[in-house]
Design a protein around this motif. Structure first.
Motif, mmCIF file in Angstrom:
data_model
loop_
_atom_site.group_PDB
_atom_site.id
_atom_site.type_symbol
_atom_site.label_atom_id
_atom_site.label_comp_id
_atom_site.label_asym_id
_atom_site.label_seq_id
_atom_site.Cartn_x
_atom_site.Cartn_y
_atom_site.Cartn_z
ATOM 1 N N GLN A 50 -2.669 5.419 6.402
ATOM 2 C CA GLN A 50 -2.422 4.007 6.133
ATOM 3 C C GLN A 50 -1.695 3.340 7.293
ATOM 4 O O GLN A 50 -1.988 2.195 7.648
ATOM 5 C CB GLN A 50 -1.592 3.863 4.853
ATOM 6 N N SER A 110 -1.823 10.754 3.494
ATOM 7 C CA SER A 110 -2.261 9.407 3.100
ATOM 8 C C SER A 110 -1.413 8.334 3.754
ATOM 9 O O SER A 110 -1.925 7.284 4.183
ATOM 10 C CB SER A 110 -2.211 9.267 1.577
ATOM 11 N N LEU A 111 -0.105 8.574 3.827
ATOM 12 C CA LEU A 111 0.787 7.614 4.472
ATOM 13 C C LEU A 111 0.430 7.432 5.937
ATOM 14 O O LEU A 111 0.356 6.299 6.433
ATOM 15 C CB LEU A 111 2.237 8.076 4.350
ATOM 16 N N GLU A 119 2.032 2.079 -3.579
ATOM 17 C CA GLU A 119 1.068 2.793 -4.417
ATOM 18 C C GLU A 119 0.943 4.261 -4.009
ATOM 19 O O GLU A 119 0.821 5.151 -4.859
ATOM 20 C CB GLU A 119 -0.293 2.106 -4.337
ATOM 21 N N ILE A 120 0.976 4.515 -2.708
ATOM 22 C CA ILE A 120 0.895 5.897 -2.241
ATOM 23 C C ILE A 120 2.119 6.679 -2.692
ATOM 24 O O ILE A 120 2.021 7.813 -3.185
ATOM 25 C CB ILE A 120 0.750 5.931 -0.707
ATOM 26 N N TYR A 166 0.827 -1.206 0.000
ATOM 27 C CA TYR A 166 0.000 0.000 0.000
ATOM 28 C C TYR A 166 0.866 1.263 0.000
ATOM 29 O O TYR A 166 0.533 2.262 -0.641
ATOM 30 C CB TYR A 166 -0.939 -0.014 1.201
ATOM 31 N N THR A 167 1.986 1.197 0.714
ATOM 32 C CA THR A 167 2.918 2.323 0.697
ATOM 33 C C THR A 167 3.468 2.550 -0.698
ATOM 34 O O THR A 167 3.659 3.699 -1.127
ATOM 35 C CB THR A 167 4.073 2.066 1.687
ATOM 36 N N VAL A 215 2.265 13.251 -0.081
ATOM 37 C CA VAL A 215 1.395 12.117 0.276
ATOM 38 C C VAL A 215 1.434 11.804 1.770
ATOM 39 O O VAL A 215 0.899 10.773 2.196
ATOM 40 C CB VAL A 215 1.797 10.853 -0.529
#
Length: 227
Positions: free
Chosen positions: A154, A150-151, A107-108, A104-105, A147
């Motif tokens: 997550q 977002s990070l 993609e972010i 997931y990281t 980002v």
């Protein structure tokens, strides 16, 4: 029928809850460090001109993002055991969480890299900056800044997802709750306290990331938006 709540017998086990909360934070911390590094490297790899590297990174991201975390934990836990490697539940849990959050990281971070204007990179090359300086100062740090909210979200979700590791007997907060409720027969009270505990841990993590944002991003600090 009245609701008979008794928190006293549950609260007597507060040292167990404290140990579980500490382990939850330890799992999250290790997974964030390792997974963040893996995800960043994978994001760089997906942008590579080498098709093999880009393909492997893409396969890793898509495989992890399209399979349940619990299945991934079982694959790591039972897979390593089946080939003769014996690790503690904590080590396996941390590894599985790192593998999961790494995807997931990636993609972010890829979104962050793509947000950097090409002209900015060209300008850095025109100033004769080294490849490392360009990646660090012109690409990586600005990408992380873009980002960062977002990070951090997550990573908080990762901490909450660590509750699933109770399925392999990692003694984090949910595993402690399962033990306490089976010992006291006060399941409702136990899980109310655990829910409050997770809320508290989430607030602690968000506060820590907010403080880290103040340190890492002076521009955001001046604007008052570290997150």
């Amino acid at each position: 029928m009245g609701l008979d709540l008794d928190f006293s017998v549950v609260l007597e086990r507060w040292p167990l809850f404290l140990d579980g909360a500490v382990m939850t934070l330890e799992l999250a911390f290790l997974a964030i460090l390792v997974g963040g590094a893996v995800g960043t490297l994978c994001a760089v790899g997906r942008g590579s001109r080498n098709r093999l590297i880009a393909g492997l990174c893409a396969a890793y991201v898509e495989t992890i993002r399209n399979t349940p975390l619990l299945v991934q934990i079982f694959l790591v836990y039972f897979g390593l055991a089946s080939i003769g490697f014996k690790f503690s539940a904590f080590s396996v849990a941390a590894a599985a969480l790192a593998i999961n959050v790494g995807a997931y990281t990636a993609e972010i971070m890829r979104a962050g890299f793509e947000s950097i204007p090409p002209g900015q990179i060209e300008a850095a090359e025109g100033l004769a900056l080294s490849r490392f300086q360009i990646y660090w100062h012109v690409i990586l740090l600005p990408a992380i800044e873009k980002v960062y909210p977002s990070l951090t979200s997550q990573f908080v979700l990762l901490m909450l997802a660590s509750s699933i590791t109770s399925q392999i007997s990692a003694e984090e907060l949910t595993a402690v709750a399962n033990y306490v409720q089976s010992d006291t027969y006060r399941a409702f009270e136990t899980y109310i306290l655990v829910a409050l505990g997770y809320i508290a841990l989430s607030l602690v993590l968000r506060a820590a990331f907010w403080a880290l944002g103040l340190v890492l991003f002076p521009r955001r600090r001046r604007l008052g938006t570290p997150l």
